[in-house]
Design a protein around this motif. Structure first.
Motif, PDB file in Angstrom:
ATOM      1  N   LEU A 364       0.827  -1.200   0.000  1.00 21.30           N
ATOM      2  CA  LEU A 364       0.000   0.000   0.000  1.00 21.30           C
ATOM      3  C   LEU A 364       0.868   1.259   0.000  1.00 21.30           C
ATOM      4  CD1 LEU A 364      -3.229   0.232   0.281  1.00 21.30           C
ATOM      5  CD2 LEU A 364      -2.670   1.377   2.412  1.00 21.30           C
ATOM      6  N   THR A 365       1.979   1.210   0.751  1.00 16.95           N
ATOM      7  CA  THR A 365       2.888   2.351   0.739  1.00 16.95           C
ATOM      8  C   THR A 365       3.424   2.589  -0.668  1.00 16.95           C
ATOM      9  OG1 THR A 365       3.527   1.949   3.041  1.00 16.95           O
ATOM     10  CG2 THR A 365       5.023   3.297   1.717  1.00 16.95           C
ATOM     11  N   GLY A 366       3.755   1.504  -1.392  1.00 18.10           N
ATOM     12  CA  GLY A 366       4.218   1.637  -2.768  1.00 18.10           C
ATOM     13  C   GLY A 366       3.179   2.285  -3.665  1.00 18.10           C
ATOM     14  N   ARG A 367       1.924   1.916  -3.493  1.00 14.33           N
ATOM     15  CA  ARG A 367       0.858   2.532  -4.294  1.00 14.33           C
ATOM     16  C   ARG A 367       0.698   4.016  -3.962  1.00 14.33           C
ATOM     17  NH1 ARG A 367      -4.091  -1.768  -5.291  1.00 14.33           N
ATOM     18  NH2 ARG A 367      -2.806  -3.647  -5.547  1.00 14.33           N
ATOM     19  N   LEU A 368       0.877   4.338  -2.680  1.00 13.51           N
ATOM     20  CA  LEU A 368       0.816   5.754  -2.294  1.00 13.51           C
ATOM     21  C   LEU A 368       1.936   6.540  -2.972  1.00 13.51           C
ATOM     22  CD1 LEU A 368      -0.097   8.178  -0.582  1.00 13.51           C
ATOM     23  CD2 LEU A 368       1.323   7.284   1.286  1.00 13.51           C
ATOM     24  N   VAL A 369       3.141   5.975  -2.989  1.00  9.43           N
ATOM     25  CA  VAL A 369       4.276   6.660  -3.622  1.00  9.43           C
ATOM     26  C   VAL A 369       3.982   6.920  -5.091  1.00  9.43           C
ATOM     27  CG1 VAL A 369       6.690   6.399  -4.302  1.00  9.43           C
ATOM     28  CG2 VAL A 369       5.977   5.788  -1.977  1.00  9.43           C
ATOM     29  N   LEU A 396       6.558   7.430   6.481  1.00  4.96           N
ATOM     30  CA  LEU A 396       6.259   7.755   5.086  1.00  4.96           C
ATOM     31  C   LEU A 396       7.230   8.734   4.441  1.00  4.96           C
ATOM     32  CD1 LEU A 396       2.350   8.126   5.162  1.00  4.96           C
ATOM     33  CD2 LEU A 396       3.707   6.172   4.382  1.00  4.96           C
ATOM     34  N   SER A 397       7.713   9.701   5.209  1.00  3.92           N
ATOM     35  CA  SER A 397       8.498  10.771   4.575  1.00  3.92           C
ATOM     36  C   SER A 397       9.723  10.265   3.820  1.00  3.92           C
ATOM     37  CB  SER A 397       8.892  11.830   5.614  1.00  3.92           C
ATOM     38  OG  SER A 397       9.690  11.280   6.645  1.00  3.92           O
ATOM     39  N   PRO A 398      10.421   9.209   4.284  1.00  3.73           N
ATOM     40  CA  PRO A 398      11.583   8.754   3.506  1.00  3.73           C
ATOM     41  C   PRO A 398      11.212   8.185   2.134  1.00  3.73           C
ATOM     42  CG  PRO A 398      11.703   7.937   5.762  1.00  3.73           C
ATOM     43  CD  PRO A 398      10.330   8.473   5.562  1.00  3.73           C
ATOM     44  N   HIS A 399       9.959   7.759   1.971  1.00  4.95           N
ATOM     45  CA  HIS A 399       9.556   7.107   0.724  1.00  4.95           C
ATOM     46  C   HIS A 399       8.929   8.072  -0.279  1.00  4.95           C
ATOM     47  CE1 HIS A 399      10.318   3.182   2.516  1.00  4.95           C
ATOM     48  NE2 HIS A 399       9.612   3.556   3.565  1.00  4.95           N
ATOM     49  N   LEU A 400       8.473   9.206   0.190  1.00  2.00           N
ATOM     50  CA  LEU A 400       7.789  10.133  -0.710  1.00  2.00           C
ATOM     51  C   LEU A 400       8.817  10.860  -1.567  1.00  2.00           C
ATOM     52  CD1 LEU A 400       5.069  11.510   1.737  1.00  2.00           C
ATOM     53  CD2 LEU A 400       4.832   9.714   0.018  1.00  2.00           C
ATOM     54  N   ALA A 473     -11.001  18.869  -1.180  1.00  3.65           N
ATOM     55  CA  ALA A 473      -9.634  19.302  -1.461  1.00  3.65           C
ATOM     56  C   ALA A 473      -9.010  18.537  -2.623  1.00  3.65           C
ATOM     57  CB  ALA A 473      -8.765  19.139  -0.216  1.00  3.65           C
ATOM     58  N   GLY A 474      -9.670  17.445  -3.059  1.00  2.00           N
ATOM     59  CA  GLY A 474      -9.091  16.603  -4.100  1.00  2.00           C
ATOM     60  C   GLY A 474      -7.832  15.898  -3.638  1.00  2.00           C
ATOM     61  N   ALA A 475      -7.727  15.641  -2.327  1.00  3.80           N
ATOM     62  CA  ALA A 475      -6.507  15.094  -1.746  1.00  3.80           C
ATOM     63  C   ALA A 475      -6.485  13.569  -1.835  1.00  3.80           C
ATOM     64  CB  ALA A 475      -6.388  15.529  -0.291  1.00  3.80           C
ATOM     65  N   ILE A 476      -5.283  13.017  -1.823  1.00  2.00           N
ATOM     66  CA  ILE A 476      -5.089  11.580  -1.605  1.00  2.00           C
ATOM     67  C   ILE A 476      -5.298  11.315  -0.116  1.00  2.00           C
ATOM     68  CG2 ILE A 476      -3.413   9.695  -1.762  1.00  2.00           C
ATOM     69  CD1 ILE A 476      -2.002  11.348  -3.951  1.00  2.00           C
ATOM     70  N   PHE A 477      -5.754  10.107   0.196  1.00  5.51           N
ATOM     71  CA  PHE A 477      -6.043   9.777   1.593  1.00  5.51           C
ATOM     72  C   PHE A 477      -5.451   8.411   1.905  1.00  5.51           C
ATOM     73  CE2 PHE A 477      -8.673   7.594   4.745  1.00  5.51           C
ATOM     74  CZ  PHE A 477      -8.762   8.524   5.762  1.00  5.51           C
ATOM     75  N   GLN A 478      -4.749   8.332   3.041  1.00  8.04           N
ATOM     76  CA  GLN A 478      -4.246   7.046   3.503  1.00  8.04           C
ATOM     77  C   GLN A 478      -4.418   6.949   5.011  1.00  8.04           C
ATOM     78  OE1 GLN A 478      -0.202   6.359   4.321  1.00  8.04           O
ATOM     79  NE2 GLN A 478      -0.137   4.292   3.483  1.00  8.04           N
ATOM     80  N   THR A 479      -4.981   5.844   5.468  1.00  7.65           N
ATOM     81  CA  THR A 479      -5.025   5.581   6.897  1.00  7.65           C
ATOM     82  C   THR A 479      -4.509   4.173   7.140  1.00  7.65           C
ATOM     83  OG1 THR A 479      -6.410   5.514   8.891  1.00  7.65           O
ATOM     84  CG2 THR A 479      -7.437   4.794   6.848  1.00  7.65           C
TER      85      THR A 479
END
Length: 599
Positions: A364-369, A396-400, A473-479
């Motif tokens: 899921l983190t990969g899909r977020l990236v 998350l910050s190291p992967h973005l 806001a048209g934002a991406i969302f991850q929980t």
């Protein structure tokens, strides 16, 4: 769980408010709360500068990670700098607003209303004793509905009163000698019934010397010294004896936040007469005879003159009293509010950190990236809700792949103080309450909204408010790490299923943002985002715990489960705990969710 109850003045004061406080303190342990009494100065609600200084000193000595329940007699009169001295979550207990007390000078009432409004806004939750007072707090004091819990005063069962034995009517009135309680109105109307054989006992303290002097003058003016007795304050045993030997209970109070003495009189099987008010009508459930002020003389005359009227009303009140709430129910509601505001200690977040890091779903983190990579131009604006000490920031910050500006929002400043920004990542911590501060948080137009172990604490209404703002806001969302209801302890005690059932029940209770979704949170989010046209991915992020690596976390989880179950299971919960705390393997089910808007 530990908490503090801050109460001004003498806890032994014989009044309804102090009686309520005593019962809460007495019953807290049975409701799973170690509740410590903190005595505040007795000058409230009109504190001197020395009282305020002493309050600040007392507040500064309280643990920052424990909630404090503050009685409204003090909180409503505290200036902002005094309220701010309480570093833990504040739960306000408001019987009725101080500004609405009868006889308060207009200028003082205006000051109290402004002070109390600010103090209630600062509180993370507000407990009140009636629907009527809750409506006033919402409408006039701008307290959001989600902050309010109504904990009606309990009523102890009592034997049915035998009465005075006649031949006349023994009238009882219980309440402080203040203008609001209407004792002078009652005496004036009884004086007009001089041809009837009646007596009156007024039970209660006399905190207002002017009102007491006026009451004494009325008794002399109407020549009632042989008929009216002012007992002053009595012990609870003596008050109970007074109920048992009365024929009629009357309190001509102009306003009540609830009116405990009305329900106490009903529980003793007395006929009850009072003035019409929303709170007393709510408390007495339509059984008492409540009349408008112009109709009070006729109603009083009927009940004093006609034993048959008293018998019929007494029967009505006695039957209704059987359905009144008990004190254990009252205390449990308050305990639930305190438990919900206890929050997460830094130690707990540290304890779960390794399990969280292992459980996060890498796919899921990969899909977020990949979703973020499609964003062009300016730095990525990230809003992290319920950020705690910054777990999502660290993970998350190291992967973005692009420059990031993080806003970490939480209602607990002691957690935010532990946030450490990774090198090269701009961060800002913001103390904020959800949902009260959502507009302020989303004004910054985030590109990505994140949360960790947060949405299972939210109610559906709050969750929908957040979804709506994310979509706008048209934002991406991850929980991530949202509990989904699955557990496997395998203790072999035969109690796993019952403990799990009670734990799920606790997961769905009010936690400050409406009745929590608990294990239904991820499904609710998925449906809401799909309905808004988002692409939604849900993947597991289970805690798979093993001894000895996770021994401390397993023991802490087991302790929490047992505390939740102990109220209903008793010793069986402790039997379960002995095996659960040393379980070799435990699975706690979680899910991660990613929602990406259509391009």
């Amino acid at each position: 769980m530990r908490a503090t109850f801050a109460i001004p003045g003498n806890l032994a004061t014989p009044s309804g408010g102090y009686g309520y406080a005593r019962r809460v303190l007495r019953g807290a342990a049975a409701a799973g709360i170690e509740l410590t009494h903190l005595g505040l100065p007795g000058g409230y609600p009109n504190p001197a500068p020395a009282d305020l200084e002493e309050t600040i000193s007392l507040a500064s000595g309280l643990p920052a990670d424990q909630p404090v329940l503050i009685d409204g007699l003090a909180l409503g009169a505290m200036p902002g700098e005094v309220v701010a001295a309480f570093s833990g979550p504040i739960v306000a207990l408001c019987h009725h607003p101080l500004a609405l007390e009868t006889g308060v000078a207009p200028d003082r009432a205006a000051d109290l209303e402004a002070t109390e409004r600010k103090a209630l806004h600062r509180a993370s939750a507000v407990v009140t004793t009636s629907e009527a007072t809750a409506a006033i707090l919402c409408d006039r004091f701008m307290v959001p509905q989600h902050k309010l819990t109504i904990a009606h005063p309990g009523t102890d069962p009592a034997p049915r009163a035998a009465g005075s034995g006649g031949p006349g009517c023994a009238v009882l009135s219980v309440g402080s000698v203040t203008e609001r309680k209407g004792h002078r109105r009652l005496i004036a109307e009884l004086a007009a019934l001089r041809d009837v054989d009646w007596t009156l006992r007024i039970v209660g303290p006399a905190p207002d010397p002017v009102e007491m002097a006026g009451l004494g003058a009325d008794i002399d003016r109407f020549d009632l010294r042989g008929r009216v007795t002012l007992t002053g304050p009595l012990s609870m045993t003596a008050v109970q004896a007074a109920y048992q030997t009365a024929d009629l209970f009357v309190l001509a109070s102009e306003y009540e936040g609830f009116g405990m003495v009305f329900t106490e009189a009903m529980a003793n099987g007395l006929p009850v007469l009072g003035l019409q008010s929303a709170a007393v009508a709510e408390a007495t459930r339509g059984a008492a005879r409540l009349v408008e002020a112009p109709d009070f003389p006729a109603a009083l005359s009927d009940l004093v003159r006609r034993p048959a009227s008293r018998v019929a009303l007494a029967e009505q009140c006695w039957r209704a009293a059987a359905e009144l709430p008990r004190w254990d129910q009252t205390v449990q509601k308050i305990a639930d509010v305190l438990r919900a505001r206890a929050g997460f200690s830094p130690d707990w977040l540290s304890l779960r950190r390794d399990a969280d890091d292992r459980a996060r779903n890498g796919e899921l983190t990969g899909r977020l990236v990949e979703a973020v990579r499609g964003r062009n131009g300016r730095a990525l604006r990230v809003l992290d809700l319920g950020a705690g000490t910054g777990a999502n920031l660290r993970a998350l910050s190291p992967h973005l792949p692009i420059q990031q500006n993080w806003v970490l929002a939480d209602n607990d400043p002691k957690l935010l103080a532990r946030v450490r920004a990774p090198e090269g990542v701009a961060t800002e911590t913001v103390r904020a309450d959800v949902p009260a501060d959502l507009d302020r948080l989303f004004d910054r137009a985030p590109d990505l909204v994140t949360a960790s172990a947060f949405f299972d604490l939210c109610g559906p209404q709050v969750t929908d408010q957040i979804v709506a703002r994310v979509v706008a806001a048209g934002a991406i969302f991850q929980t991530v790490l949202t509990f989904d209801g699955r557990e496997d302890w395998a203790t072999g005690t035969g109690h796993d299923a019952r403990v799990h059932e009670l734990f799920l029940k606790d997961q769905r209770r009010e936690k400050g943002m409406g009745a929590a979704l608990g294990p239904e949170a991820t499904g609710h989010l998925a449906r809401a985002f799909r309905a808004a046209g988002y692409t939604v991915t849900v993947l597991p992020s289970d805690w798979v715990l093993e001894r000895p690596r996770d021994a401390d976390l397993i023991a802490a989880l087991a302790q929490g489960h047992a505390e939740t179950a102990r109220v209903e299971m008793g010793d069986a919960a402790d039997i379960w705990l002995q095996s659960a705390r040393v379980a070799p393997n435990v699975l706690i089910g979680h899910q991660d969710l990613l929602a990406v808007p259509a391009r």
